[in-house]
Design a protein around this motif. Structure first.
Motif, mmCIF file in Angstrom:
data_model
loop_
_atom_site.group_PDB
_atom_site.id
_atom_site.type_symbol
_atom_site.label_atom_id
_atom_site.label_comp_id
_atom_site.label_asym_id
_atom_site.label_seq_id
_atom_site.Cartn_x
_atom_site.Cartn_y
_atom_site.Cartn_z
ATOM 1 N N GLU A 135 0.841 -1.197 0.000
ATOM 2 C CA GLU A 135 0.000 0.000 0.000
ATOM 3 C C GLU A 135 0.875 1.245 0.000
ATOM 4 O OE1 GLU A 135 -3.763 1.913 2.484
ATOM 5 O OE2 GLU A 135 -2.638 0.229 3.306
ATOM 6 N N ASN A 136 0.670 2.113 -0.974
ATOM 7 C CA ASN A 136 1.378 3.391 -1.149
ATOM 8 C C ASN A 136 2.794 3.240 -1.700
ATOM 9 O OD1 ASN A 136 -0.813 4.864 0.068
ATOM 10 N ND2 ASN A 136 -0.054 4.206 2.061
ATOM 11 N N ILE A 137 3.340 2.030 -1.811
ATOM 12 C CA ILE A 137 4.733 1.837 -2.234
ATOM 13 C C ILE A 137 4.767 1.177 -3.604
ATOM 14 C CG2 ILE A 137 6.966 0.813 -1.685
ATOM 15 C CD1 ILE A 137 5.992 0.602 1.230
ATOM 16 N N SER A 138 5.530 1.770 -4.523
ATOM 17 C CA SER A 138 5.710 1.190 -5.853
ATOM 18 C C SER A 138 7.088 1.581 -6.372
ATOM 19 C CB SER A 138 4.611 1.661 -6.818
ATOM 20 O OG SER A 138 4.591 3.082 -6.911
ATOM 21 N N ARG A 139 7.474 0.953 -7.459
ATOM 22 C CA ARG A 139 8.763 1.273 -8.075
ATOM 23 C C ARG A 139 8.744 0.910 -9.545
ATOM 24 N NH1 ARG A 139 12.884 -3.397 -5.640
ATOM 25 N NH2 ARG A 139 11.732 -5.198 -6.452
ATOM 26 N N ASP A 140 9.683 1.492 -10.286
ATOM 27 C CA ASP A 140 9.966 1.073 -11.648
ATOM 28 C C ASP A 140 11.479 0.893 -11.748
ATOM 29 O OD1 ASP A 140 10.989 3.670 -11.872
ATOM 30 O OD2 ASP A 140 9.237 4.425 -12.944
ATOM 31 N N TYR A 145 8.555 5.031 -5.356
ATOM 32 C CA TYR A 145 7.473 6.006 -5.197
ATOM 33 C C TYR A 145 6.699 5.744 -3.911
ATOM 34 C CZ TYR A 145 8.221 6.407 -10.266
ATOM 35 O OH TYR A 145 8.766 6.559 -11.520
ATOM 36 N N TRP A 146 6.287 6.826 -3.285
ATOM 37 C CA TRP A 146 5.306 6.774 -2.201
ATOM 38 C C TRP A 146 4.110 7.604 -2.668
ATOM 39 C CZ3 TRP A 146 4.546 4.263 2.357
ATOM 40 C CH2 TRP A 146 3.540 4.753 3.186
ATOM 41 N N ASN A 147 2.977 6.973 -2.809
ATOM 42 C CA ASN A 147 1.794 7.665 -3.330
ATOM 43 C C ASN A 147 2.096 8.377 -4.646
ATOM 44 O OD1 ASN A 147 -0.010 6.857 -1.370
ATOM 45 N ND2 ASN A 147 0.312 8.660 -0.083
ATOM 46 N N ALA A 148 2.834 7.691 -5.515
ATOM 47 C CA ALA A 148 3.168 8.199 -6.851
ATOM 48 C C ALA A 148 4.116 9.392 -6.830
ATOM 49 C CB ALA A 148 1.906 8.543 -7.646
ATOM 50 N N GLU A 149 4.739 9.678 -5.692
ATOM 51 C CA GLU A 149 5.755 10.724 -5.595
ATOM 52 C C GLU A 149 7.126 10.070 -5.450
ATOM 53 O OE1 GLU A 149 5.326 13.961 -5.878
ATOM 54 O OE2 GLU A 149 3.139 13.854 -6.045
ATOM 55 N N VAL A 150 8.110 10.534 -6.221
ATOM 56 C CA VAL A 150 9.452 9.963 -6.154
ATOM 57 C C VAL A 150 10.077 10.254 -4.793
ATOM 58 C CG1 VAL A 150 11.782 10.029 -7.100
ATOM 59 C CG2 VAL A 150 9.813 10.174 -8.634
ATOM 60 N N ILE A 151 10.556 9.194 -4.114
ATOM 61 C CA ILE A 151 11.271 9.389 -2.850
ATOM 62 C C ILE A 151 12.701 8.860 -2.920
ATOM 63 C CG2 ILE A 151 9.167 9.387 -1.460
ATOM 64 C CD1 ILE A 151 9.858 6.499 -0.629
ATOM 65 N N SER A 152 13.022 8.076 -3.961
ATOM 66 C CA SER A 152 14.360 7.508 -4.060
ATOM 67 C C SER A 152 14.679 7.180 -5.508
ATOM 68 C CB SER A 152 14.460 6.234 -3.209
ATOM 69 O OG SER A 152 15.649 5.515 -3.491
ATOM 70 N N VAL A 176 16.380 5.488 5.183
ATOM 71 C CA VAL A 176 15.203 4.823 5.735
ATOM 72 C C VAL A 176 14.041 5.806 5.672
ATOM 73 C CG1 VAL A 176 14.225 3.629 7.723
ATOM 74 C CG2 VAL A 176 16.690 3.526 7.302
ATOM 75 N N PHE A 177 12.861 5.304 5.354
ATOM 76 C CA PHE A 177 11.666 6.145 5.219
ATOM 77 C C PHE A 177 10.550 5.619 6.114
ATOM 78 C CE2 PHE A 177 13.970 5.933 1.245
ATOM 79 C CZ PHE A 177 14.056 7.255 0.805
ATOM 80 N N VAL A 178 9.748 6.541 6.624
ATOM 81 C CA VAL A 178 8.515 6.175 7.300
ATOM 82 C C VAL A 178 7.387 6.963 6.650
ATOM 83 C CG1 VAL A 178 8.952 7.861 9.164
ATOM 84 C CG2 VAL A 178 7.258 6.034 9.486
ATOM 85 N N ASN A 179 6.399 6.256 6.131
ATOM 86 C CA ASN A 179 5.289 6.880 5.403
ATOM 87 C C ASN A 179 5.782 7.835 4.321
ATOM 88 O OD1 ASN A 179 3.742 5.432 7.151
ATOM 89 N ND2 ASN A 179 2.775 7.177 8.148
ATOM 90 N N GLY A 180 6.869 7.433 3.659
ATOM 91 C CA GLY A 180 7.418 8.221 2.564
ATOM 92 C C GLY A 180 8.346 9.333 2.975
ATOM 93 N N ASN A 181 8.508 9.567 4.278
ATOM 94 C CA ASN A 181 9.381 10.637 4.772
ATOM 95 C C ASN A 181 10.733 10.063 5.175
ATOM 96 O OD1 ASN A 181 7.352 13.026 5.094
ATOM 97 N ND2 ASN A 181 6.338 11.283 6.075
ATOM 98 N N PRO A 182 11.833 10.666 4.727
ATOM 99 C CA PRO A 182 13.149 10.172 5.144
ATOM 100 C C PRO A 182 13.385 10.405 6.626
ATOM 101 C CG PRO A 182 13.368 12.234 3.917
ATOM 102 C CD PRO A 182 11.926 11.824 3.809
ATOM 103 N N ILE A 183 13.879 9.387 7.306
ATOM 104 C CA ILE A 183 14.248 9.521 8.719
ATOM 105 C C ILE A 183 15.663 10.066 8.747
ATOM 106 C CG2 ILE A 183 14.557 8.323 10.906
ATOM 107 C CD1 ILE A 183 12.529 6.259 9.980
ATOM 108 N N GLN A 184 15.776 11.346 9.061
ATOM 109 C CA GLN A 184 17.060 12.030 8.966
ATOM 110 C C GLN A 184 18.079 11.411 9.923
ATOM 111 O OE1 GLN A 184 17.624 14.157 6.628
ATOM 112 N NE2 GLN A 184 15.484 14.293 5.958
ATOM 113 N N GLY A 185 19.233 11.029 9.369
ATOM 114 C CA GLY A 185 20.321 10.500 10.186
ATOM 115 C C GLY A 185 20.242 9.021 10.462
ATOM 116 N N ALA A 186 19.207 8.332 9.994
ATOM 117 C CA ALA A 186 19.083 6.907 10.288
ATOM 118 C C ALA A 186 20.052 6.080 9.443
ATOM 119 C CB ALA A 186 17.652 6.434 10.022
#
Length: 298
Positions: A135-140, A145-152, A176-186
Motif C-alpha cells: 500500500e502506497n509503495i511502488s517502483r519502476d 514512489y510513495w503515493n506516486a511521488e518519487v522518494i528515491s 530509511v523512510f517512514v510513510n514516505g518521509n526520510p528519517i534524517q540520520g538513520a
C-alpha cells in the motif's frame, strides 16, 4: 362503395395504425439519448448516439462526454472507459493516454505503453518495469514512489520493512523512510523498528522521522502508544516528560493519554496539578483525564 371511397378508407386506416408507431419511434429517438436520472448509479451510460458519465447522487449532475466515440466506447469499470481515440477517468480524458495499450492495475494505478498513471495522472515513464509492492509503495526501473511521488532513485535496493499501526517503513541502500518521509540520520544497515512510530539504529532513537535527543537506544522500550521509556526518561510522542520517573511510570489510560509515576500524574506530557497518584486505589479504572483532573470509574 366505389373504388375512390374504398381507397380513402384504407389510407385512413393505415394512417391511424401508423400514428402510434410513428409516435413510439419519435419517442424512442428522443428518450434513447436522454442522460441517466440523478438517482442512477454512478458510472458511464452509453445511449443511442451519446455517452454520459454520472458522478453519483449528491455529487454532480450527469453530463455528456463531448467527443466520445459512441460506436467504439468500452466501459472498463465505474471510473475508467475508452474509445478508439481516448481514455477516460470519471468522464474526463486522460491526456496522451493510449487506448490501444491501456490497462487497469491495482488501484489507483493504470498504464499504457508509455506511462504509468495514478488516478489519471502520469508519474512514471517506465511502465514495463513498474510494480506495486505494498500500500502506497511502488517502483519502476528508475525510482521508488510513495503515493506516486518519487522518494528515491535506488529501486534495486528497496526493502519494505513493514507496517506498525499506520506507520509503514521502507529503505534503500542509504536512506530509511517512514510513510514516505526520510528519517534524517538513520543508518539503513542497523535500523530497526521498535513499534509504531518508535525506531532506532546503532546511534539514535527516532519518533516518526525525527531523532529523540539523548534517548538511550540500549534500554529504550515501547509501553503503550504513544508512550515509551529508557533508563533515564519517559517519552510521550517522542517528547521527554519532564522529571517523570521511568522506574515507577505506568500508563493509566493510553486512549485518553493519562499516566503517572510515584510522585505525579500526567496528561500527555504535562503534570496534572493537585493529583496524588498514591491516593488512587490500585484497582480503580481511570476513564479519562485533563490538565487539571483525573476521572475514574468507582
Amino acid at each position: 362503395m366505389n373504388n375512390t371511397k374504398r381507397t380513402y378508407l384504407i389510407a385512413a386506416t393505415v394512417f391511424l395504425c401508423l400514428c402510434p408507431l410513428a409516435a413510439a419511434g419519435i419517442g424512442y429517438l428522443y428518450f434513447s439519448d436522454m442522460p441517466p436520472g440523478s438517482l442512477s448509479d454512478s458510472g458511464y451510460y452509453v445511449r443511442r448516439t451519446k455517452v454520459y458519465f454520472h458522478p453519483g447522487f449528491g455529487l454532480a449532475s450527469p453530463f455528456e462526454i463531448t467527443g466520445a466515440d459512441h460506436d467504439s466506447f468500452v466501459i472498463l469499470d465505474q471510473s475508467y472507459a475508452l474509445d478508439a481515440s481516448h481514455v477516460y477517468i470519471d468522464g474526463s480524458q486522460i491526456p496522451d493516454a493510449d487506448p490501444s495499450t491501456f490497462e487497469l492495475l491495482q488501484h489507483p494505478f493504470t498504464r499504457d505503453s508509455r506511462h504509468v498513471y495514478a488516478s489519471g495522472h502520469a508519474f512514471s515513464d517506465d511502465p514495463a518495469n513498474f510494480e506495486s509492492l505494498a500500500e502506497n509503495i511502488s517502483r519502476d526501473g528508475k525510482h521508488i514512489y510513495w503515493n506516486a511521488e518519487v522518494i528515491s532513485d535506488d529501486p534495486s535496493h528497496l526493502v519494505v520493512i513493514g507496517s506498525w499501526n499506520y506507520h509503514t517503513y521502507l529503505k534503500d541502500s542509504k536512506t530509511v523512510f517512514v510513510n514516505g518521509n526520510p528519517i534524517q540520520g538513520a543508518d539503513a544497515n542497523s535500523f530497526e523498528v521498535i513499534a509504531d512510530a518508535y525506531s532506532r539504529d546503532e546511534r539514535h532513537v527516532f519518533y516518526f522521522y525525527e531523532i529523540i535527543p539523548n534517548a538511550d537506544g540500549a534500554t529504550f522500550e515501547m509501553l503503550e502508544s504513544p508512550y515509551a521509556r529508557d533508563g533515564n526518561a519517559v517519552y510521550w510522542m517522542g517528547q521527554a516528560i519532564p522529571n517523570a520517573d521511568p522506574k515507577t511510570f505506568k500508563v493509566l489510560n493510553a486512549n485518553f493519554e493519562c499516566s503517572a509515576d510515584a510522585d505525579h500524574a500526567y496528561y500527555q506530557d504535562q503534570v496534572i496539578a493537585n493529583v496524588d497518584p498514591s491516593a488512587l486505589p490500585s484497582n480503580i479504572q481511570v476513564t479519562s483525564c485533563s490538565e487539571t483532573e483525573i476521572y475514574t470509574n468507582p
